[in-house]
Scaffold this motif. Structure first.
Motif, PDB file in Angstrom:
ATOM      1  N   LEU A 124      37.715 -31.486  20.635  1.00 21.94           N
ATOM      2  CA  LEU A 124      36.253 -31.605  20.537  1.00 21.94           C
ATOM      3  C   LEU A 124      35.768 -31.383  19.105  1.00 21.94           C
TER       4      LEU A 124
ATOM      5  N   GLN B 220      36.515 -34.762  17.365  1.00 24.49           N
ATOM      6  CA  GLN B 220      35.604 -35.814  17.810  1.00 24.49           C
ATOM      7  C   GLN B 220      34.235 -35.657  17.163  1.00 24.49           C
ATOM      8  N   ALA B 221      33.770 -34.419  17.005  1.00 26.00           N
ATOM      9  CA  ALA B 221      32.447 -34.208  16.409  1.00 26.00           C
ATOM     10  C   ALA B 221      32.485 -34.366  14.895  1.00 26.00           C
TER      11      ALA B 221
ATOM     12  N   SER C 241      32.065 -35.455  22.079  1.00 29.52           N
ATOM     13  CA  SER C 241      32.575 -34.115  21.807  1.00 29.52           C
ATOM     14  C   SER C 241      31.963 -33.092  22.766  1.00 29.52           C
TER      15      SER C 241
END
Lengths: 303, 270
Positions: free
Chosen positions: A261, A264-265, A274
């Protein structure tokens, strides 16, 4: 929970009738509640909303995409693999950390000359930053046969570079760092076991093993509940050690929900996706904690 | 007697094995690159302190020590004040609302911070607090309140009500009864709250990485992280940096370690 509390409840009730203001005003809790709502509750609720959007993190442009993020997650091999890794890592950490912690606690609970020093030694790694511990262990795990763990044990293992063992190497460093935390909580539990119970069991002819099984172990239940909960939550959220030691590699062998996560962010700019991964993580943590609290609390006994 | 002796030997052996990483850390920090290459496991011979001077300036540890100290100290004051007040209400009130609030606080222990990470970033940004001490202090106070309230509430519940009642019969308000009578009795659990939150806040990496990166207000773990990335192959320098970065919190722990273990025991019983 204990008869003592039950006995105390009634006089308290009586007193309440005598003094109209026996309980403090809720204003005592108001400042804490305000900060907590602002920093924890509001962002968490907003996070749940974002999990259903395609937000990129730039500007306020976003649209609701329903379950799209969760469908992407199911087809995302890296993310699905990270769920498996997170669960395996958590089980390994919970079992080994608490097993080692319990043995250490039993050891330093005995009347040893060196017990004060031993307690300090075993707890000390807890206070060091997990990122720094990860850098230290990255060297200890280096593949050079003359240095670190290999040099000590005469092995030639690539602890963090071999995808089949990297995850367990991470678990090893986490256990080394946190076993002392479990130890201290078990120790607090052991110190709460009344000596008379042990003496009574001894008079009845119980051996060391039997006394542990029938006297100590049941009375350690509250300590066990707290330990299992804290280590499970810690394992599921694990980020620092992985990020600093392997960054999820080799390949995706040590990727966890938290590292996925994060990437992804902040690497791919998919804030909506995310947050969906974060929501899955939150649901895992909530489900496991609920089960643990209900199951473990039910087997706690009153002294 | 004999069995205790055997156990003592076993435990000391375990402790020695347990200390191997610490030995590695300190001995590498005291070696020059040549010694590390030749004999990575041997003790430093002779020890050199050059790595420490190099690491201190290269990792810019001075400013980040100040940042970490300010953020940690201010957050601890806020946590102890807000947490103990809230717990006093939650432990003493016997209504459904009170119990509901307690459960609401406990929820915060379970909720992963990552779920609210991005909305919180926006919020802190809107308040103009990104990359400031105040933003981080507010953040740590909020994020650590659930654990703090949990520890205080358990402890206060086990404390007899009579102390505060006596003060109130003498005419004290709830506020004076709490600050003058109850709060001093909370000293053991305040010790635990203090050290556990200090360890968490001082060592936290994820949040300052996200909220402080590149702001010039980096805390120690973030500085050390950036520094290690730069000098990754020079183990002597890297390990000297790690020793310097970990030293303050280890010293605080060694000074307070008696209270840590005692406080844990009382916190658990409560």
């Amino acid at each position: 929970m204990t008869p003592v509390t039950a006995g105390r409840a009634r006089p308290a009730h009586v007193r309440r009738r005598r003094f109209s203001a026996a309980s403090p005003s809720w204003l005592f809790a108001a400042p804490a509640l305000a900060v907590y709502a602002l920093i924890v509750l509001y962002p968490a609720v907003a996070g749940v909303v974002y999990a259903f959007t395609d937000w990129s993190g730039i500007g306020r442009d976003m649209s609701f995409v329903g379950l799209e993020n969760f469908r992407t997650l199911l087809g995302d091999e890296q993310a699905m693999g990270s769920i498996g890794n997170t669960l395996l890592l958590t089980v390994a950490i919970v079992v080994v950390q608490n097993g080692v912690g319990l043995l250490l606690a039993l050891g330093v609970h005995a009347k040893l000359r060196s017990r004060a020093l031993l307690r300090v030694i075993f707890f000390a790694p807890v206070v060091v930053s997990p990122v720094m511990v990860a850098f230290l262990w990255k060297y200890i795990y280096n593949p050079d046969p003359s240095a670190g763990l290999n040099g000590l044990l005469g092995l030639e293992v690539d602890w963090l570079g071999d995808p089949s063992i990297a995850l367990w190497s991470i678990a090893g460093m986490v256990v080394w760092q946190n076993a002392g935390y479990s130890m201290v909580i078990f120790l607090a539990g052991l110190e709460g076991v009344p000596r008379e119970l042990h003496e009574a069991a001894m008079i009845d002819g119980a051996g060391t093993g039997q006394r542990f099984r029938y006297v100590t172990w049941p009375l350690l239940a509250p300590a066990l509940t707290i330990n299992l909960m804290l280590s499970t939550i810690g394992g599921l959220k694990l980020f620092d050690q992985v990020f600093a030691a392997t960054n999820g590699g080799p390949g995706y062998a040590t990727e966890t929900l938290s590292t996925v996560l994060y990437k992804q962010a902040f690497v791919f700019g998919k804030f909506g996706y995310s947050t969906a991964v974060a929501l899955v993580l939150a649901l895992f943590v909530a489900a496991v904690s609920l089960v643990q609290v209900y199951y473990l609390r039910s087997r706690e006994v009153a002294v | 007697m004999r069995r205790t002796f055997v156990l003592e030997i076993v435990m000391i052996a375990v402790a020695v094995a347990f200390l191997f990483p610490v030995y590695t850390l300190v001995s590498l920090a005291l070696k020059d690159p040549g010694q590390i290459a030749r004999s990575p496991l041997a003790p430093p011979d002779p020890p050199t302190f050059d790595n420490f001077a190099g690491a201190w300036s290269a990792a810019a540890l001075g400013p980040s020590l100040v940042n970490s100290t300010v953020i940690t100290a201010a957050s601890l004051v806020a946590l102890i004040a807000l947490g103990s007040f809230a717990a006093y209400f939650l432990a003493r009130v016997q209504t459904r609302l009170g119990y509901g609030l307690y459960v609401l606080f406990l929820l915060g222990i379970v909720l992963p911070f990552q779920l609210g990470m991005i909305p919180l970033y926006e919020l802190v940004n809107d308040l103009g607090l990104i990359g400031t001490h105040a933003g981080m202090i507010l953040f740590y106070t909020g994020i650590q309140l659930p654990f703090t309230v949990f520890l205080y509430t358990g402890f206060i519940r086990a404390l007899p009500r009579e102390y505060a009642s006596a003060a109130q019969i003498d005419g004290a308000t709830h506020l004076t009864a709490f600050t003058r009578v109850v709060f001093p009795l909370l000293r053991p659990i305040t010790g635990t709250v203090l050290i556990l939150n200090a360890v968490f806040i001082w060592n936290d990496f994820f949040t300052p990485l996200v909220y402080l990166g590149g702001s010039g207000y980096e805390t120690v773990p973030v500085s050390v992280f950036a520094y290690v990335g730069q000098y990754v192959s020079q183990h002597g320098l890297v390990f000297a940096g790690l020793v310097l970065g970990a030293l303050p919190i280890v010293l605080v722990f060694l000074a307070l370690q008696r209270y840590v273990i005692k406080g844990f025991a009382s916190g658990l019983k409560g």
